[in-house]
Each structure stands twice: as C-alpha cells, then as structure tokens.
Design a protein around this motif. Structure first.
Motif, short mmCIF file in Angstrom:
data_model
loop_
_atom_site.label_atom_id
_atom_site.label_comp_id
_atom_site.label_asym_id
_atom_site.label_seq_id
_atom_site.Cartn_x
_atom_site.Cartn_y
_atom_site.Cartn_z
N UNK A 300 0.84 -1.19 0.00
CA UNK A 300 0.00 0.00 0.00
C UNK A 300 0.88 1.24 0.00
N UNK A 301 0.35 2.32 0.52
CA UNK A 301 1.11 3.56 0.55
C UNK A 301 1.91 3.75 1.83
N UNK A 302 1.78 2.81 2.79
CA UNK A 302 2.57 2.92 4.01
C UNK A 302 2.85 1.59 4.67
N UNK A 318 11.78 -5.76 8.74
CA UNK A 318 13.16 -5.68 8.28
C UNK A 318 13.43 -4.49 7.37
N UNK A 319 12.54 -4.21 6.42
CA UNK A 319 12.83 -3.11 5.50
C UNK A 319 11.60 -2.29 5.10
N UNK A 320 10.52 -2.40 5.86
CA UNK A 320 9.31 -1.63 5.54
C UNK A 320 9.59 -0.13 5.55
N UNK A 321 10.21 0.37 6.59
CA UNK A 321 10.48 1.80 6.70
C UNK A 321 11.41 2.27 5.59
N UNK A 322 12.46 1.51 5.32
CA UNK A 322 13.40 1.87 4.27
C UNK A 322 12.72 1.90 2.90
N UNK A 323 11.87 0.92 2.64
CA UNK A 323 11.17 0.86 1.36
C UNK A 323 10.30 2.09 1.15
N UNK A 324 9.45 2.41 2.10
CA UNK A 324 8.52 3.51 1.90
C UNK A 324 9.19 4.88 1.99
N UNK A 328 10.00 6.39 -4.83
CA UNK A 328 9.64 7.69 -5.40
C UNK A 328 8.13 7.70 -5.66
N UNK A 329 7.39 8.37 -4.80
CA UNK A 329 5.93 8.38 -4.93
C UNK A 329 5.46 9.13 -6.17
N UNK A 330 6.31 9.97 -6.73
CA UNK A 330 5.95 10.63 -7.99
C UNK A 330 5.95 9.64 -9.15
N UNK A 331 6.59 8.48 -8.96
CA UNK A 331 6.62 7.45 -9.98
C UNK A 331 5.97 6.16 -9.48
N UNK A 351 10.95 2.36 -8.14
CA UNK A 351 11.88 3.46 -8.44
C UNK A 351 12.33 4.14 -7.14
N UNK A 352 13.61 4.38 -7.03
CA UNK A 352 14.13 5.05 -5.84
C UNK A 352 14.17 6.56 -6.05
N UNK A 353 14.08 7.29 -4.96
CA UNK A 353 14.17 8.75 -5.02
C UNK A 353 15.56 9.17 -5.48
N UNK A 354 15.62 10.35 -6.09
CA UNK A 354 16.90 10.93 -6.46
C UNK A 354 17.37 10.62 -7.86
N UNK A 355 16.62 9.80 -8.62
CA UNK A 355 17.00 9.50 -9.99
C UNK A 355 16.34 10.46 -10.97
N UNK A 356 16.82 10.48 -12.19
CA UNK A 356 16.24 11.33 -13.21
C UNK A 356 14.82 10.87 -13.54
N UNK A 357 14.06 11.78 -14.17
CA UNK A 357 12.66 11.48 -14.46
C UNK A 357 12.49 10.28 -15.37
N UNK A 358 13.46 10.04 -16.28
CA UNK A 358 13.31 8.95 -17.24
C UNK A 358 13.88 7.63 -16.74
N UNK A 359 14.33 7.59 -15.48
CA UNK A 359 14.86 6.35 -14.90
C UNK A 359 13.72 5.62 -14.21
N UNK A 360 13.57 4.33 -14.52
CA UNK A 360 12.48 3.54 -13.97
C UNK A 360 12.85 2.88 -12.66
N UNK A 361 12.43 1.64 -12.49
CA UNK A 361 12.67 0.90 -11.25
C UNK A 361 14.16 0.55 -11.15
N UNK A 362 14.73 0.81 -9.99
CA UNK A 362 16.17 0.59 -9.79
C UNK A 362 16.46 -0.40 -8.67
N UNK A 363 15.43 -0.87 -8.01
CA UNK A 363 15.65 -1.79 -6.88
C UNK A 363 14.45 -2.71 -6.74
N UNK A 364 14.67 -3.86 -6.10
CA UNK A 364 13.58 -4.79 -5.82
C UNK A 364 13.61 -5.17 -4.36
N UNK A 365 12.45 -5.14 -3.71
CA UNK A 365 12.31 -5.68 -2.37
C UNK A 365 11.65 -7.05 -2.51
#
Length: 478
Positions: A300-302, A318-324, A328-331, A351-365
C-alpha cells in the motif's frame, strides 16, 4: 589449548530498518536470497533471443506465450516510441518463429499508455478460442482518468482492433472512456473498470458467439463498487457463486459474487453483488498485486497487505520503513510485482528517489513466503511477467552486470544458471562477451564475542581473540 569453533548464526533476511548492533540479521546484500534459512546467491539470467535489443524505448508490460518454448511469442507494450527499421512501435509482437517484430495495423495508440496484456479464452460452439488482449490504460498517474484510445487482440495469427465491444460505435466510444483502471477476464466474462468505482461486465456465456466476450450493454450489467477509482481486478474462487472477482480501489477492496440470472426471459441478464472486504486499505500501483497460491499480496502507501478471505497487514520488520522512505511516490505507478515460485518469493520492483525522471525501477524488495523473511537487491527493470505453465519468471530491463555505454533494455528469463547471459551479443565481440559473472554478497551481523557468546547471551568477559579460519556454510545455486 585446542581451538574452539563458534558458529556465526543469524536469522534469514537483511535488516535495513534497525541498528547493525542488533545482531540477529545480515545488514546488507546484493543478489543474495535466503532459502530455507540459509544465504544463497540468486540465480542467473539469460535474454530471450529477440534478435534486436529494445534500445531506448520504455516498456511497461510484457507477456511471454510459451506454447512453443523454443520459439515463444513475446507481446510488449511501450510507454514511449520505439523505432526500428523506419517503423515506430508502441505495442508489438515478437514472432518467435519468424524472428520479426509485428505491430498492430494501421497505427499504434497514443504514446504514453500503460499497458495491460492478458490471455483470454472462450468457447464458440465446440471450438475453444484464445486471444491475447492488449489494453492501453493510459494511467501514467494512478489517479488520472484518461480515456482508453483503443483495444487490440491477437487472434488466429492476426491483430484485431476490438471495435465490436458493444453493439454500436457510439457505445464503444463511451465504453473506452470508462476503461481507465483496466480489464479483467474471468471466464466467460470480460470486466472493465475505472472511474468512480464503476465496474462493467460483458454479456452472458449463453448462446456464446465469437465476439461475445467483447459485447457490452451500457444500460445493464454494471455496478458502482466505490466512490473512488478502481485500480486492479483479479478472479477469485467463488464456489457456487462462481465466477467471482476481487477489485482494488484507491482505498478499499471489494468482492463481486455471481448471483445468477435475474431475468428468466433474458438469457444474458446475469448479475453480481458487491461485498466490501475493507474500506481501510491502499494500493501503490495498478501492477503491484501478486497472487501466490490463491493468496494476494501487495504494497500500500505505508504498509504491505495480504488477502486470504480478509485483508490484513503483512508483517515486515526488516525493510518496511526503508522501502517507503525511498520509493519515489511521484513514480509510484512504475512499481510492479512478480512472483518466483521456484524460490517461494515475491519481487516488487520500485523506483528510488533521487534519480532522473526517465529512470524507472532501480531496486527490488523481495518477500520469501516460506521463510517469512525480507531482503532486497539493486536491479533495473521496467516490467515483468510470471508464466504459470512453465514456472518461468521474466523481466524487461537493463543488464545487471553493465557494459560500458550499453543502456538498452532486454527480455530476461530468471533462474537460468548463475551468470548473466546476453544472447543478443555475438560471442566473438571481445567488448561484449555474452556471459558475465554476477557479483553476489552479503554482510553478516556484527560479531562481538567479548560482549556476547555464540548464543547471543551476555557474557561480559574480557579476552583476546584471534580468528584463524572461517569455514563457510553456504548453499550455492547449482
């Protein structure tokens, strides 16, 4: 004095939300999973032989039809224009037999669509027909209500634009304005959903004709299940009330059950009733719900959720806080989930925060269902698909082990050996060897024998320590 052997013990999973001094979990890792409690390198991957890379286009949906495993048909939808040989593609089929990309005639729908690609089967007399339904949902923003520009099916080795979804062109045009959430096929009905909680279903299976799953009556066969947008739908077991369907809105989960024919004088007059499972949930994207053994999982969103008759939060300490905090909620609409039943896992790419607008998903949980553990890894992917028939997991994205200057996307089959095998590269190219080893590692918890013994009990002793040898006890992928 004889050497003493002390096991380095830790629980399965990688802790990202706590202090490394907590000592029960590994604290970091890359391309490492935990299988039956032991750390293990994640398996390798190989590209499907599509003859050409997907270059700079942005794919967001893929379906691999493996009825002919040696030459699979690959359907793929793009959010941006993909140019090849003077043609542009927004939706395309790679014909595994001829080795060519084929787009639907005469033109592709509007660029920017978020696609849904699903197989549907229906019976016409004694003949069972199969189509691949390709729907551009046009929801770059999850809350947007942008009309669907048109729907395509691939049937009998040909593309067909589904102009026959309703009985008149006017009804068809109106119908497309309502497909902003997507479609769901629960044999023999096709559901469409989107704006203002609206769900429609096609006419009955009785006297079924070849186009009946695409026939809608706009004066009948619909229900409003909520006041907000319907995001996703899935078929569920319904017993005597089959077929049944489960729908996710922005804030709720609603079940529709079949109450049968309500008008004996109209063979098509089938109806459904709604049951609100919860009004207290959320959903991160339209592609993040994953079904595993009849149970549904999604972020969900949180927090994470699961549904098995009721909706309950899915524990993740383990990683709920880190994930949310890092998604990047804008993506958020880019987030997608894929299961990997070979290793009892669900992967959510984000998609993680801090990447360019055209960069998609960069990590998997990753959630391991059998071990009830969580871990993550860096990987660049745009979409994925799990084939229940063969048990294969596919994703579309960049090389995990990069080549200099190579930013192309490829279609990868996972759990293939231990290496990255890019079949699109000629083996005689020294700059791009087809096989590259994948780096895999993990960081153990901090070891402090002076403060705690090997059973994690406080000891308070004061001793000199010397490590002479470490005997690894790892399970490696064959």
């Amino acid at each position: 004095m004889a050497d003493q052997v002390f096991p380095i013990t830790f629980k399965p999973g990688i802790l990202k939300d706590g202090s490394p001094f907590q000592g029960e979990y590994c604290t970091n890792g890359q391309w490492t999973r935990f299988f039956r409690g032991f750390p293990q390198n994640i398996g390798g991957m190989a590209t499907l032989p599509t003859t050409i890379p997907l270059q700079s286009a942005v794919p967001n949906a893929v379906y691999v039809d493996q009825e002919t495993p040696e030459a699979p048909n690959i359907f793929i939808g793009f959010a941006s224009r993909y140019t090849q040989g003077g043609q542009y593609f927004v939706l395309a089929l790679f014909n595994g037999t001829t080795g060519t990309w084929i787009k639907p005639p005469p033109n592709n729908p509007t660029i920017g669509a978020y696609w849904q690609i699903i197989p549907i089967t229906f019976q016409n007399g004694q003949v069972v027909s199969k189509s691949i339904l390709c729907v551009p949902r046009m929801i770059a923003t999850i809350t947007a209500n942008i009309p669907c520009p048109g729907i395509f099916t691939y049937h009998d080795n040909a593309w067909v634009k589904v102009e026959s979804m309703s009985d008149t062109p006017q009804n068809y045009t109106k119908l497309l304005t309502e497909i902003t959430g997507g479609v769901l096929f629960v044999n023999p009905y096709l559901f469409i959903y989107g704006n203002n909680g609206l769900v429609r279903w096609s006419k009955s299976k009785i006297n079924l004709t070849a186009d009946k799953p695409f026939k809608f009556d706009l004066l009948k066969y619909s229900i409003n299940i909520s006041t907000d947008k319907v995001i996703y739908g899935a078929g569920v077991r319904g017993g005597t009330a089959s077929p049944s369907a489960l729908f996710w809105t922005l804030s709720s989960v609603v079940r529709l059950t079949n109450i049968g024919n309500v008008n004996p004088n109209d063979a098509d007059d089938i109806s459904f009733k709604k049951e609100i499972i919860t009004n207290d949930s959320s959903i991160l994207s339209s592609n993040c719900v994953v079904e595993y053994d009849g149970i549904f999982y999604w972020p969900g969103t949180g927090r994470f959720f699961t549904y098995n008759g009721v909706v309950v939060p899915l524990e993740n300490n383990l990683n709920r806080q880190t994930f949310f905090e890092n998604v990047d909620m804008n993506k958020r609409q880019l987030v997608f989930g894929v299961k990997n039943t070979v290793k009892d896992e669900i992967w959510w790419f984000y998609p993680e925060k801090g990447n360019e607008d055209d960069v998609g998903c960069t990590r998997a949980v990753i959630y391991n269902i059998m071990d009830n553990s969580w871990y993550d890894t860096a990987v660049m992917r745009d979409c994925g698909y799990f084939d229940n028939v063969t048990g294969n997991m596919f994703t579309v994205g960049k090389n995990l082990v990069p080549y200099e200057g190579d930013t192309d996307n490829y279609i990868w089959q996972h759990e293939v050996g231990t290496d990255q095998v890019n079949n699109n590269y000629p083996s005689d190219n020294p700059l791009k060897p087809p096989i590259k080893a994948i780096t895999s590692y993990f960081t153990t918890p901090i070891i402090s024998y002076a403060s705690f013994n090997n059973f994690k009990q406080p000891s308070g002793i004061d001793r000199w320590m010397q490590i002479k040898r470490i005997e690894p006890n790892f399970v490696f992928t064959p």
